[in-house]
Design an enzyme around this catalytic site. Structure first.
Site, short mmCIF file in Angstrom:
data_model
loop_
_atom_site.label_atom_id
_atom_site.label_comp_id
_atom_site.label_asym_id
_atom_site.label_seq_id
_atom_site.Cartn_x
_atom_site.Cartn_y
_atom_site.Cartn_z
N ARG A 170 32.39 62.88 67.95
CA ARG A 170 32.89 63.15 66.86
C ARG A 170 32.58 64.19 66.01
NH1 ARG A 170 34.55 58.04 63.46
NH2 ARG A 170 32.31 57.55 63.15
N ARG A 189 28.56 63.90 61.70
CA ARG A 189 28.02 62.95 60.47
C ARG A 189 26.64 62.44 61.04
NH1 ARG A 189 33.24 58.93 59.62
NH2 ARG A 189 31.59 57.66 59.95
N ARG A 205 23.31 50.73 64.70
CA ARG A 205 24.20 49.94 64.12
C ARG A 205 25.07 48.98 65.05
NH1 ARG A 205 28.46 54.19 62.43
NH2 ARG A 205 29.46 52.80 61.40
#
Length: 212
Positions: free
Chosen positions: A126, A158, A169
């Site tokens: 991404r 990011r 995560r």
């Protein structure tokens, strides 16, 4: 048409936010992202917002009871009378139990299932435009201008898309949030949607789960 009070579950990067937006538009009900309403509450300068800010500014997690107060206030707003979508809440079984204790009726719980390896690939590829915020993916949605956005600005990854961060995560999700599937299965509400490579295929399966 029946009222939909929906909880969307799924690991980070599974596509919950995108499906929430699509369902929101289709049924005319608000998609409520915990992160977004926490930011809104802080920006409002309310007493609750100041309380939240005292935690977030120090990097601490916002305690369950405070998050629940925020969700309770948001669900009391008029636009939720016809239904709502919760994206990012509850994150733990105690939060789910607190939601039930508030008397909030949930009609549907959909878990979007995507393998960890696929999520790692999605997140690693991404890219976000520094200037206009447009998003791309090196494999699934490459920028026509290579390393730059259509607007000409540089594309970046990011910080929370860094593979080590994504792995962390995912571990938190499996440890803390995944047990919600069993909680809502026992309530007779859980529906599983296998996330597909093409967005429209996942959307079709999610729509079918809502209609079943």
């Amino acid at each position: 048409m029946r009222k939909i009070n929906l909880i969307l579950l799924g690991a980070p990067g599974a596509g919950k936010g995108t499906q929430a937006e699509i369902i929101s538009e289709k049924f005319g009900i608000p998609a409520i992202s915990t992160g977004a309403i926490i930011r809104e509450e802080i920006a409002s300068g309310s007493e609750l917002g100041e309380k939240v800010k005292s935690y977030t500014s120090s990097g601490a997690l916002v305690p369950d009871e405070v998050v629940i107060d925020i969700i309770k206030a948001r669900l009391a707003k008029p636009d939720c009378e016809g239904g709502f979508i919760l994206d990012g809440f509850p994150r733990t079984v105690p939060q789910a139990e607190a939601l039930t204790a508030l008397g909030v009726e949930i009609t549907d719980v959909i878990s979007i299932e995507v393998s960890d390896s696929d999520i790692m690939e999605r997140m690693a590829g991404r890219r976000v435009c520094k200037a206009c915020g447009a998003t791309f993916h090196t494999k699934f949605k490459p920028s026509p201008n290579g390393e730059n956005c259509r607007c000409g600005a540089e594309l970046t990854r990011r910080a929370d898309d860094d593979p080590a961060v994504v792995e962390s995560r995912l571990k938190v999700y499996h440890d803390q949030t995944e047990p919600l599937k069993e909680y809502y299965r026992k309530c007779g509400l859980l529906k599983i949607v296998e996330g597909q490579e093409k967005l429209e295929d996942t959307t079709a399966l999610t729509a079918a789960a809502l209609e079943s």
